[in-house]
Design a protein around this motif. Structure first.
Motif, mmCIF file in Angstrom:
data_model
loop_
_atom_site.group_PDB
_atom_site.id
_atom_site.type_symbol
_atom_site.label_atom_id
_atom_site.label_comp_id
_atom_site.label_asym_id
_atom_site.label_seq_id
_atom_site.Cartn_x
_atom_site.Cartn_y
_atom_site.Cartn_z
ATOM 1 N N GLY A 88 37.733 59.182 68.432
ATOM 2 C CA GLY A 88 37.971 60.621 68.347
ATOM 3 C C GLY A 88 39.441 60.960 68.192
ATOM 4 N N PHE A 89 40.318 60.202 68.833
ATOM 5 C CA PHE A 89 41.752 60.433 68.684
ATOM 6 C C PHE A 89 42.150 60.310 67.224
ATOM 7 N N TYR A 90 41.670 59.274 66.554
ATOM 8 C CA TYR A 90 42.036 59.045 65.163
ATOM 9 C C TYR A 90 41.359 60.039 64.228
ATOM 10 N N GLU A 91 40.177 60.487 64.603
ATOM 11 C CA GLU A 91 39.529 61.525 63.817
ATOM 12 C C GLU A 91 40.374 62.799 63.840
ATOM 13 N N ARG A 92 40.851 63.195 65.027
ATOM 14 C CA ARG A 92 41.707 64.373 65.136
ATOM 15 C C ARG A 92 43.014 64.160 64.385
ATOM 16 N N PHE A 93 43.586 62.962 64.482
ATOM 17 C CA PHE A 93 44.827 62.633 63.787
ATOM 18 C C PHE A 93 44.670 62.846 62.284
ATOM 19 N N TRP A 94 43.614 62.264 61.705
ATOM 20 C CA TRP A 94 43.436 62.373 60.255
ATOM 21 C C TRP A 94 43.010 63.773 59.845
ATOM 22 N N THR A 95 42.241 64.452 60.642
ATOM 23 C CA THR A 95 41.869 65.831 60.324
ATOM 24 C C THR A 95 43.106 66.706 60.274
ATOM 25 N N ASP A 96 44.000 66.556 61.242
ATOM 26 C CA ASP A 96 45.255 67.319 61.252
ATOM 27 C C ASP A 96 46.083 67.017 60.011
ATOM 28 N N ARG A 97 46.199 65.730 59.652
ATOM 29 C CA ARG A 97 47.002 65.342 58.488
ATOM 30 C C ARG A 97 46.400 65.888 57.197
ATOM 31 N N LEU A 98 45.074 65.839 57.087
ATOM 32 C CA LEU A 98 44.421 66.354 55.886
ATOM 33 C C LEU A 98 44.527 67.875 55.798
#
Length: 122
Positions: A88-98
Motif C-alpha cells: 500500500g505504501f508503494y501504491e500511494r507513492f506511485w499514485t501521487d507521482r502519476l
C-alpha cells in the motif's frame, strides 16, 4: 515509510512467488482442505505438496492440523494483511507521482496552441 518485520515479509513474498502455492491459498480461501486435496489439481506427489505447504506454513499463511492420519490446512490471512500494508505504501507513492505527471501534462497541453489554429496558417 512502512517498516514491517522484514524476515516475515521475505517469507510471505517467497511463498507467494510460486503459482502452485498461490493456487493452494486460493483454494484455502474457500475453506480448509487436506494436503491430498491441495495436491490433487496439480498431479503432484504428497511429498511435493508437503514442501509447498511447509513454505506456506513458514510464512505463517496457513495453519496445519493433524486429525488422525489426515493433515488439514486452513488459511491464516494475517501475513497477507501485512504484505498488503507494505504494498500500500508503494501504491500511494506511485499514485501521487502519476497525479503529478497528469497535472504537468495537462498544464503543458493547455499552454500549446491548438492544432486547429496551426493548420489554418497553411
Amino acid at each position: 515509510m512502512v517498516e514491517l518485520n522484514t524476515s516475515r515479509l521475505d517469507a510471505v513474498f517467497h511463498a507467494l512467488g510460486d503459482a502452485t502455492r498461490r493456487h493452494m491459498l486460493r483454494e484455502l480461501a474457500n475453506g480448509e482442505r487436506s494436503v491430498s486435496q491441495l495436491a490433487d489439481p496439480f498431479s503432484i506427489s504428497l511429498a511435493a505438496a508437503s514442501k509447498h505447504i511447509k513454505a506456506l506454513e513458514s510464512a505463517g499463511l496457513i495453519h496445519r492440523e493433524i486429525r488422525g492420519r489426515t493433515h488439514m490446512c486452513r488459511l491464516a490471512p494475517g501475513p497477507l494483511a501485512s504484505a498488503h500494508e507494505w504494498l500500500g505504501f508503494y501504491e500511494r507513492f506511485w499514485t501521487d507521482r502519476l497525479d503529478v505527471l497528469d497535472q504537468l501534462l495537462r498544464s503543458e497541453d493547455a499552454r500549446k496552441p491548438s492544432a486547429i489554429n496551426q493548420g489554418d496558417d497553411k
